[in-house]
Write an enzyme that holds these catalytic residues in place. Sequence first.
Site, PDB file in Angstrom:
ATOM      1  N   ASP A 171      35.763  56.902  32.136  1.00 35.49           N
ATOM      2  CA  ASP A 171      36.168  58.320  32.142  1.00 35.49           C
ATOM      3  C   ASP A 171      34.995  59.293  32.151  1.00 35.49           C
ATOM      4  O   ASP A 171      35.150  60.449  31.773  1.00 35.49           O
ATOM      5  CB  ASP A 171      37.094  58.601  30.953  1.00 35.49           C
ATOM      6  CG  ASP A 171      36.334  58.832  29.660  1.00 35.49           C
ATOM      7  OD1 ASP A 171      35.266  58.216  29.488  1.00 35.49           O
ATOM      8  OD2 ASP A 171      36.805  59.640  28.845  1.00 35.49           O
ATOM      9  N   GLU A 172      33.831  58.818  32.586  1.00 40.89           N
ATOM     10  CA  GLU A 172      32.630  59.634  32.489  1.00 40.89           C
ATOM     11  C   GLU A 172      31.809  59.525  33.758  1.00 40.89           C
ATOM     12  O   GLU A 172      31.800  58.471  34.389  1.00 40.89           O
ATOM     13  CB  GLU A 172      31.734  59.004  31.421  1.00 40.89           C
ATOM     14  CG  GLU A 172      31.566  59.739  30.158  1.00 40.89           C
ATOM     15  CD  GLU A 172      30.614  58.953  29.280  1.00 40.89           C
ATOM     16  OE1 GLU A 172      29.398  59.127  29.414  1.00 40.89           O
ATOM     17  OE2 GLU A 172      31.103  58.137  28.476  1.00 40.89           O
TER      18      GLU A 172
ATOM     19  N   ASP B 199      33.295  64.268  31.156  1.00 35.66           N
ATOM     20  CA  ASP B 199      33.883  63.261  30.259  1.00 35.66           C
ATOM     21  C   ASP B 199      35.307  63.698  29.904  1.00 35.66           C
ATOM     22  O   ASP B 199      35.521  64.783  29.378  1.00 35.66           O
ATOM     23  CB  ASP B 199      33.022  63.136  28.986  1.00 35.66           C
ATOM     24  CG  ASP B 199      33.521  62.029  28.060  1.00 35.66           C
ATOM     25  OD1 ASP B 199      34.650  61.521  28.258  1.00 35.66           O
ATOM     26  OD2 ASP B 199      32.778  61.682  27.121  1.00 35.66           O
TER      27      ASP B 199
HETATM   28  P1  TTP Z   1      35.460  58.037  25.343  1.00 38.63           P
HETATM   29  O1  TTP Z   1      35.145  59.008  26.430  1.00 38.63           O
HETATM   30  O2  TTP Z   1      34.368  57.633  24.411  1.00 38.63           O
HETATM   31  O3  TTP Z   1      36.627  58.622  24.425  1.00 38.63           O
HETATM   32  P2  TTP Z   1      37.883  59.496  24.812  1.00 38.63           P
HETATM   33  O4  TTP Z   1      37.886  59.890  26.238  1.00 38.63           O
HETATM   34  O5  TTP Z   1      39.114  58.783  24.357  1.00 38.63           O
HETATM   35  O6  TTP Z   1      37.721  60.758  23.879  1.00 38.63           O
HETATM   36  P3  TTP Z   1      36.643  61.946  24.009  1.00 38.63           P
HETATM   37  O7  TTP Z   1      35.784  61.655  25.192  1.00 38.63           O
HETATM   38  O8  TTP Z   1      37.453  63.194  24.157  1.00 38.63           O
HETATM   39  O9  TTP Z   1      35.892  61.901  22.709  1.00 38.63           O
HETATM   40  O10 TTP Z   1      36.058  56.714  25.967  1.00 38.63           O
HETATM   41  C1  TTP Z   1      36.885  56.721  27.109  1.00 38.63           C
HETATM   42  C2  TTP Z   1      37.973  55.688  26.984  1.00 38.63           C
HETATM   43  O11 TTP Z   1      37.415  54.398  26.787  1.00 38.63           O
HETATM   44  C3  TTP Z   1      38.894  55.936  25.798  1.00 38.63           C
HETATM   45  O12 TTP Z   1      39.963  56.803  26.113  1.00 38.63           O
HETATM   46  C4  TTP Z   1      39.335  54.553  25.439  1.00 38.63           C
HETATM   47  C5  TTP Z   1      38.219  53.646  25.882  1.00 38.63           C
HETATM   48  N1  TTP Z   1      37.430  53.199  24.704  1.00 38.63           N
HETATM   49  C6  TTP Z   1      37.763  51.983  24.114  1.00 38.63           C
HETATM   50  O13 TTP Z   1      38.664  51.281  24.588  1.00 38.63           O
HETATM   51  N2  TTP Z   1      37.058  51.585  23.006  1.00 38.63           N
HETATM   52  C7  TTP Z   1      36.045  52.334  22.462  1.00 38.63           C
HETATM   53  O14 TTP Z   1      35.442  51.938  21.448  1.00 38.63           O
HETATM   54  C8  TTP Z   1      35.722  53.594  23.085  1.00 38.63           C
HETATM   55  C9  TTP Z   1      34.626  54.464  22.524  1.00 38.63           C
HETATM   56  C10 TTP Z   1      36.435  53.975  24.194  1.00 38.63           C
HETATM   57 MG    MG Z   2      36.178  60.700  27.127  1.00 37.69          MG
END
Ligand code: TTP
Ligand code: MG
Length: 397
Positions: free
Chosen positions: A109-110, A11
Amino acid sequence: MVRDRYIVHVDMDAFFAAIEQRDNPAWRGQPVVVGSDPKGGRGRGVVSTCSYEARKFGIHSAMPISTAYQKCPRAVFLPVDMEKYSLVSRQIHRVLYDFTPEIEPIGIDEAFLDISGSYHLFGTPRQTGVLIKKRIKEETGLIASVGLAPVKMVAKIASDFGKPDGLVEVTKEKLFDFLWPLEISKLWGVGVKTRQSLNEMGIRTIGHLAKKDVNELKKIFGVNGEHLWFLANGIDERDVEPETSAKSVSNETTFAKDTADQDEIDSSLMWLCEKVSGRLRSAGLKGRTITLKIRVTGFQTYTRAATIPEPTNFVDVLYQQIQNLYKNFKFRKKVRLVGVRVSNFVLSGFQGDLFKEKTDSKTEKIHQAVDAIKRKFGEDSIHRGRTNAGPNFIRAT
Ligand code: TTP
Ligand code: MG
């Protein structure tokens, strides 16, 4: 019994914000918020994500952008550049395929990887995790957090546990040392209500649940009780499921002002159907499940879904389904946000009904012509009769 499997969960850290910081060195080390325009604190819409520097101010994903602005007005506020982030997402997926074909991408992103059959090519499972992080950094300049465990759920908890820049390995032997002290809501499938009921039974940690009598849990929570008990005992038979690189395609929009104007809502729904249809076609996907999302004044959010027999990416079919869902959905408040999602994919080569094939291929040609015009003259060059200029677009996942 816990199986001998090595599941990796990858992630990216603060994904959208990290890409912006990578591309603009002046923003590194700064609070960066990616989302809709805050308009000096009066903006609508939400935060997509923010840098870890911004998280120190209490800002997080899905928070109203106006609240984020109040918490840190001096943060760098940036719009969502989905095209750029999707490109990086594809780069990351390509890197991951060098480690195994057993990949289940989740969102942008996962991903889960099953490296049970391939880690020996790279050393130990842990060394493979280190190498995955290193290769992603080399290819994209970005940091991934990695979790490694014998089951999917624990791999995901582990990647989150080490953030940012984490690498957490939970071996079979250490599984319960890791899992059992964790708060019960970390378990997949425990939402607010289940958590409350479990707390009332004196169950606060995953370990408490694991030691309960499974029959008692079954009596109270049905099959879900049994399922949770298995998970708490590290038993999760779910495999990494390789499939098309996305599970759903969706677009949504927040109105500049909450509205009850049916024409405005209708034309936004058509605009969203066009967007989703275009993205499905460019990805070569067709889906069977069409979901309407509505958020009303006060932030209550509802979804209604329909599953159709023939997979589609045609805008008219999507719009017809969405309109039906909308008509049958009774609510009194004004609308704040609408969204359209298509999921339950098959690759678009699939044809189920031979009789329909002729008309479909004609419609296909029309769609292709529209796509070609858009590619040449821009996204807004051609629209259906119902669509007005695009409303403010906030999120596509
Ligand atoms: P995440 O992996 O949940 O968040 P992140 O990568 O920004 O942060 P981290 O993993 O370090 O906690 O989500 C991936 C991307 O998806 C994030 O960069 C932006 C998008 N996203 C949204 O647009 N809205 C949301 O509510 C969430 C959770 C994520
Ligand atoms: Mg992330």
